[in-house]
Design a protein around this motif. Structure first.
Motif, PDB file in Angstrom:
ATOM      1  N   GLY A  66       0.800  -1.219   0.000  1.00 52.75           N
ATOM      2  CA  GLY A  66       0.000   0.000   0.000  1.00 52.75           C
ATOM      3  C   GLY A  66       0.830   1.265   0.000  1.00 52.75           C
ATOM      4  N   TYR A  67       2.136   1.132  -0.180  1.00 50.83           N
ATOM      5  CA  TYR A  67       3.033   2.290  -0.245  1.00 50.83           C
ATOM      6  C   TYR A  67       4.240   1.926  -1.101  1.00 50.83           C
ATOM      7  N   GLY A  68       4.981   2.955  -1.522  1.00 50.72           N
ATOM      8  CA  GLY A  68       6.163   2.698  -2.330  1.00 50.72           C
ATOM      9  C   GLY A  68       6.925   3.973  -2.637  1.00 50.72           C
ATOM     10  N   GLN A  69       8.099   3.793  -3.235  1.00 57.72           N
ATOM     11  CA  GLN A  69       8.917   4.920  -3.663  1.00 57.72           C
ATOM     12  C   GLN A  69       9.057   4.870  -5.187  1.00 57.72           C
ATOM     13  N   CYS A  70      10.020   5.606  -5.735  1.00 54.30           N
ATOM     14  CA  CYS A  70      10.114   5.742  -7.186  1.00 54.30           C
ATOM     15  C   CYS A  70      10.143   4.388  -7.900  1.00 54.30           C
ATOM     16  N   ASN A  71      11.019   3.496  -7.458  1.00 54.76           N
ATOM     17  CA  ASN A  71      11.200   2.237  -8.178  1.00 54.76           C
ATOM     18  C   ASN A  71      10.037   1.274  -7.986  1.00 54.76           C
ATOM     19  N   THR A  72       9.547   1.160  -6.758  1.00 55.29           N
ATOM     20  CA  THR A  72       8.485   0.185  -6.486  1.00 55.29           C
ATOM     21  C   THR A  72       7.125   0.677  -6.991  1.00 55.29           C
ATOM     22  N   LYS A  73       6.849   1.963  -6.834  1.00 50.54           N
ATOM     23  CA  LYS A  73       5.617   2.502  -7.411  1.00 50.54           C
ATOM     24  C   LYS A  73       5.643   2.357  -8.930  1.00 50.54           C
ATOM     25  N   GLY A  74       6.827   2.554  -9.509  1.00 48.96           N
ATOM     26  CA  GLY A  74       6.969   2.396 -10.955  1.00 48.96           C
ATOM     27  C   GLY A  74       6.656   0.982 -11.410  1.00 48.96           C
ATOM     28  N   LEU A 137       5.295  10.940  -5.122  1.00 47.58           N
ATOM     29  CA  LEU A 137       4.773  11.497  -3.871  1.00 47.58           C
ATOM     30  C   LEU A 137       3.263  11.594  -3.942  1.00 47.58           C
ATOM     31  N   ASP A 138       2.566  11.004  -2.984  1.00 50.34           N
ATOM     32  CA  ASP A 138       1.105  11.141  -2.958  1.00 50.34           C
ATOM     33  C   ASP A 138       0.738  12.596  -2.678  1.00 50.34           C
ATOM     34  N   SER A 139      -0.417  13.010  -3.151  1.00 53.62           N
ATOM     35  CA  SER A 139      -0.824  14.420  -3.088  1.00 53.62           C
ATOM     36  C   SER A 139      -0.888  14.941  -1.663  1.00 53.62           C
ATOM     37  N   GLU A 140      -1.318  14.103  -0.729  1.00 54.06           N
ATOM     38  CA  GLU A 140      -1.437  14.543   0.664  1.00 54.06           C
ATOM     39  C   GLU A 140      -0.063  14.845   1.246  1.00 54.06           C
ATOM     40  N   TYR A 141       0.885  13.963   0.985  1.00 55.77           N
ATOM     41  CA  TYR A 141       2.243  14.177   1.484  1.00 55.77           C
ATOM     42  C   TYR A 141       2.858  15.425   0.855  1.00 55.77           C
ATOM     43  N   ASN A 155      13.377  26.290  -6.386  1.00 56.78           N
ATOM     44  CA  ASN A 155      14.110  25.034  -6.234  1.00 56.78           C
ATOM     45  C   ASN A 155      13.963  24.446  -4.833  1.00 56.78           C
ATOM     46  N   PHE A 156      13.697  23.150  -4.791  1.00 59.89           N
ATOM     47  CA  PHE A 156      13.598  22.436  -3.513  1.00 59.89           C
ATOM     48  C   PHE A 156      14.203  21.058  -3.688  1.00 59.89           C
ATOM     49  N   CYS A 157      15.007  20.639  -2.711  1.00 60.11           N
ATOM     50  CA  CYS A 157      15.604  19.305  -2.750  1.00 60.11           C
ATOM     51  C   CYS A 157      15.619  18.723  -1.342  1.00 60.11           C
ATOM     52  N   GLY A 158      14.913  17.617  -1.155  1.00 56.87           N
ATOM     53  CA  GLY A 158      14.851  16.955   0.135  1.00 56.87           C
ATOM     54  C   GLY A 158      13.519  16.287   0.347  1.00 56.87           C
ATOM     55  N   TYR A 159      13.440  15.419   1.354  1.00 58.70           N
ATOM     56  CA  TYR A 159      12.185  14.761   1.741  1.00 58.70           C
ATOM     57  C   TYR A 159      11.549  13.970   0.590  1.00 58.70           C
ATOM     58  N   GLY A 160      12.360  13.526  -0.381  1.00 54.45           N
ATOM     59  CA  GLY A 160      11.839  12.748  -1.502  1.00 54.45           C
ATOM     60  C   GLY A 160      11.480  13.563  -2.718  1.00 54.45           C
ATOM     61  N   ALA A 161      11.754  14.857  -2.715  1.00 59.78           N
ATOM     62  CA  ALA A 161      11.435  15.730  -3.844  1.00 59.78           C
ATOM     63  C   ALA A 161      12.687  16.451  -4.335  1.00 59.78           C
ATOM     64  N   ASP A 177       4.574  15.143 -19.881  1.00 62.59           N
ATOM     65  CA  ASP A 177       5.569  14.591 -18.966  1.00 62.59           C
ATOM     66  C   ASP A 177       5.250  15.052 -17.551  1.00 62.59           C
ATOM     67  N   THR A 178       5.600  14.239 -16.555  1.00 62.31           N
ATOM     68  CA  THR A 178       5.431  14.651 -15.156  1.00 62.31           C
ATOM     69  C   THR A 178       6.711  14.340 -14.392  1.00 62.31           C
ATOM     70  N   TYR A 179       7.064  15.237 -13.462  1.00 63.43           N
ATOM     71  CA  TYR A 179       8.305  15.067 -12.703  1.00 63.43           C
ATOM     72  C   TYR A 179       8.144  15.548 -11.272  1.00 63.43           C
ATOM     73  N   ILE A 180       8.885  14.908 -10.348  1.00 62.70           N
ATOM     74  CA  ILE A 180       8.970  15.390  -8.965  1.00 62.70           C
ATOM     75  C   ILE A 180      10.367  15.155  -8.363  1.00 62.70           C
ATOM     76  N   GLN A 181      11.210  14.345  -9.026  1.00 62.90           N
ATOM     77  CA  GLN A 181      12.569  14.111  -8.522  1.00 62.90           C
ATOM     78  C   GLN A 181      13.641  14.366  -9.581  1.00 62.90           C
ATOM     79  N   LYS A 182      13.251  14.839 -10.733  1.00 62.19           N
ATOM     80  CA  LYS A 182      14.158  14.958 -11.889  1.00 62.19           C
ATOM     81  C   LYS A 182      15.401  15.786 -11.596  1.00 62.19           C
ATOM     82  N   GLU A 183      15.255  16.840 -10.786  1.00 65.71           N
ATOM     83  CA  GLU A 183      16.386  17.744 -10.551  1.00 65.71           C
ATOM     84  C   GLU A 183      17.468  17.108  -9.687  1.00 65.71           C
TER      85      GLU A 183
END
Length: 231
Positions: A66-74, A137-141, A155-161, A177-183
């Motif tokens: 019921g949860y995951g990060q970049c690789n597992t959600k992918g 990242l889920d919308s709530e987080y 610019n923001f870098c940290g906490y998974g973003a 295209d959609t991105y949240i960790q590309k930078e």
């Protein structure tokens, strides 16, 4: 396109839990655009951002967690897409570990490798390949993270973003295209037909001891940090 629709050990979309979900949501009956958008939104928001035991768990295991990060959600995203006939592939990278700072803290952060295995999913829609990373990242987080750092507008870098437009990142799919960790990307491994193929060649650089520490201690602390932000 057959290789981009193939079932694999990790993309185990014939598993009962995945087939049951697809039937309940009636995704197979949707047109191509709605299939992609609804599955994308499900993986982004119904599967919370969090850290699983390993990058190589199967799609059905991610769904069960019921949860995951970049690789597992992918992995789950690709399995669901292929199950309803949407061609997709995986693009592999590494990201700088500073992207995880805040979710990853203290000794766990110090022991983590400088470069961490990362990936996004590429889908084919109307003869065009789209890069999809914004489901991590889920919308709530993400909303709570933006509130916590409300003074950050660019610019923001940290906490998974890792984004150059923190208050308005492109995380909604509407044939784009959609991105949240590309930078945070620092190395490009190229394209692979499946996560099985990618992770056979590229894995996190962890010693057996560090891997044990991550699975049994580190990720639990990281998930606790993520939940603290979300709540």
């Amino acid at each position: 396109m057959n290789k981009y629709l193939k079932e694999t050990g990790m993309l185990n979309f014939s598993h009962n839990s995945i087939q049951k979900l697809i039937k309940e949501r009636q995704w197979a009956k949707e047109d191509e655009f709605q299939k992609i958008q609804k599955i994308y939104n499900f993986v982004r928001d119904d599967i919370a951002f969090g850290y699983n035991t390993d990058d190589t768990i199967s799609a059905s295991e991610v769904l069960n967690d019921g949860y995951g990060q970049c690789n597992t959600k992918g992995t789950l995203f690709m399995a669901l897409l292929r199950a309803v006939g949407i061609p997709c592939r995986i693009h592999g990278f590494t990201i700088n570990k500073k992207l995880q700072k805040g979710a990853m803290t203290g000794l766990i952060y110090k022991l983590a490798p400088q470069s961490i295995i990362h990936s996004w999913v590429e889908i084919q829609y109307k003869d065009h390949w789209y890069n999809l990373e914004g489901f991590i990242l889920d919308s709530e987080y993400l909303k709570k993270l933006q509130e916590k750092f409300s003074d950050c507008k660019t610019n923001f870098c940290g906490y998974g973003a890792a984004t150059d437009n923190f208050q308005n990142p492109q995380v909604d799919w509407n044939a784009n295209d959609t991105y949240i960790q590309k930078e945070g990307i620092n190395q490009d491994f190229g394209l692979f037909d499946s996560p099985d193929e990618f992770f056979k060649k590229h894995q996190q650089k962890l010693s057996p001891l560090k891997k044990w520490m991550y699975r049994n201690i580190g990720r639990k602390l990281m998930n606790r940090n993520v939940e603290r932000i979300r709540n």
